[in-house]
Design a protein around this motif. Structure first.
Motif, PDB file in Angstrom:
ATOM      1  N   SER A 280       0.980  -0.988  -0.161  1.00 51.32           N
ATOM      2  CA  SER A 280      -0.189   0.010  -0.107  1.00 51.32           C
ATOM      3  C   SER A 280       1.079   1.030   0.184  1.00 51.32           C
ATOM      4  CB  SER A 280      -0.877   0.322   1.098  1.00 51.32           C
ATOM      5  OG  SER A 280      -2.049  -1.465   1.334  1.00 51.32           O
TER       6      SER A 280
ATOM      7  N   ALA B  38       2.135   1.844  -3.188  1.00 52.74           N
ATOM      8  CA  ALA B  38       1.441   2.285  -4.048  1.00 52.74           C
ATOM      9  C   ALA B  38       0.464   3.880  -3.532  1.00 52.74           C
ATOM     10  CB  ALA B  38      -0.747   1.597  -4.179  1.00 52.74           C
TER      11      ALA B  38
ATOM     12  N   ASN C 135      -3.728  -8.183  -8.349  1.00 52.73           N
ATOM     13  CA  ASN C 135      -3.950  -7.736  -9.556  1.00 52.73           C
ATOM     14  C   ASN C 135      -5.747  -7.264  -8.955  1.00 52.73           C
ATOM     15  OD1 ASN C 135      -5.743  -9.591  -9.131  1.00 52.73           O
ATOM     16  ND2 ASN C 135      -4.865 -10.821 -11.487  1.00 52.73           N
TER      17      ASN C 135
ATOM     18  N   TRP D 227      -6.941  -3.850  -7.002  1.00 55.91           N
ATOM     19  CA  TRP D 227      -6.913  -3.164  -6.662  1.00 55.91           C
ATOM     20  C   TRP D 227      -7.604  -2.637  -6.860  1.00 55.91           C
ATOM     21  CZ3 TRP D 227      -2.859  -1.373  -2.747  1.00 55.91           C
ATOM     22  CH2 TRP D 227      -1.839  -2.537  -2.740  1.00 55.91           C
TER      23      TRP D 227
ATOM     24  N   ALA E   9      -2.255   1.799  -7.489  1.00 52.18           N
ATOM     25  CA  ALA E   9      -1.998  -0.259  -7.495  1.00 52.18           C
ATOM     26  C   ALA E   9      -0.624   0.341  -7.667  1.00 52.18           C
ATOM     27  CB  ALA E   9      -2.922  -1.050  -8.283  1.00 52.18           C
TER      28      ALA E   9
END
Length: 301
Positions: free
Chosen positions: A233, A236, A251, A253, A257
């Motif tokens: 996170s 991201a 995959n 998110w 992402a």
């Protein structure tokens, strides 16, 4: 000398603290102290040197704990052999796991194992790498999921998975450009990048550090976390880059992402099932290992 006193002494030696040992044993601290004093009086030796801030084994204590551990292990092995003779109609298996590995793999494995062996009680213990190795070496788990290299010399292991490691970068990072999608990223190129790592004491932290050192530098760490999902996170959110085992990449998110890229040299980590050398592997433990291997092959880890 009572069997429970052996267990009490081993736990005190493991924790180096009476309060923590009593908590793990689910007894009151005064009762634990009384039992130890009773045992020391019977033996005529002190097993521990006590001070305000620490509890340390004496020489006699070291000898006692080593022999006590052997007795506890032999008793446990005898019980497990009798359970095996009973053809696994009942039993108990204590499985240790690293939180990162357990959260992504065990939800696939444990339901299948439970369905096949409904009378085997599974106890799951999640700890950091260092703590889990110590627990396994001391007989606190029957088997444990760990990554190589193992530090504890008293542990044996069976190989399970060799898993790829990738690079995660923020979506607005230069390397997130689609032109780099199929590019192999040199590790040396990342020397000046801000890294997000797991906290010290976790096995993958050491693996990530070793990957950087293989290219001749130490990672510039800007954030640390005890949770691999938090690491992702933060990547991201643009706070830095990270190395990740492929099993944790996602995959699904929502919104921003990480972008996952291939690293030069295709670094890997090796997951193993570890146990104390010389420890009897019960039918339940063997069945768990077999189930684990079957499931990870199916899910393609």
């Amino acid at each position: 000398m009572e069997f429970r006193q052996l267990l009490y002494t081993i736990q005190i030696a493991t924790e180096r603290n009476f309060s923590r040992a009593a908590e793990k044993l689910h007894i009151a601290q005064p009762s634990l102290s009384q039992q130890l004093a009773k045992l020391e009086k019977e033996l005529g030796v002190l097993l521990f040197k006590r001070s305000t801030n620490s509890v340390e084994l004496t020489y006699a204590g070291s000898v006692f704990v080593e022999k006590a551990q052997q007795i506890v292990d032999m008793t446990d092995q005898l019980r497990r052999e009798m359970e095996d003779i009973a053809d696994m109609r009942k039993g108990r298996l204590v499985v240790g796991s690293l939180p990162m590995t357990g959260s992504h793999v065990l939800p696939h494995v444990l339901p299948v194992f439970r369905e096949s062996y409904p009378n085997i009680e599974i106890v799951l213990i999640e700890e950091s790498t260092k703590r889990l190795e110590q627990l396994t070496a001391n007989g606190g788990t029957d088997v444990s999921l760990l990554s190589l290299p193992l530090i504890e010399p008293s542990l044996a292991y069976l190989p399970l998975i060799e898993e790829g490691i990738c690079l995660a970068v923020p979506p607005d990072h230069e390397l997130a450009d689609p032109k780099y999608k199929d590019t192999i990223i040199p590790i040396s190129r990342l020397q000046e990048e801000p890294f997000i790592l797991l906290k010290k004491g976790q096995g993958f932290r050491a693996i990530a550090h070793d990957i950087c050192q293989s290219a001749g530098y130490d990672p510039r760490v800007v954030f640390e976390s005890g949770n691999i999902e938090t690491v992702q996170s933060l990547v991201a959110a643009g706070m830095g880059i990270a190395f990740l085992p492929k099993m944790v990449t996602r995959n699904d998110w929502q919104g921003r992402a990480p972008v996952y890229l291939t690293l030069e040299g295709n670094p890997t980590r090796k997951l193993v099932i570890a146990y104390r050398k010389g420890r009897y592997l019960s039918n339940a433990a063997e069945a768990f290992i077999s189930t684990f291997r079957e499931i990870i092959e199916k899910i393609g880890v």
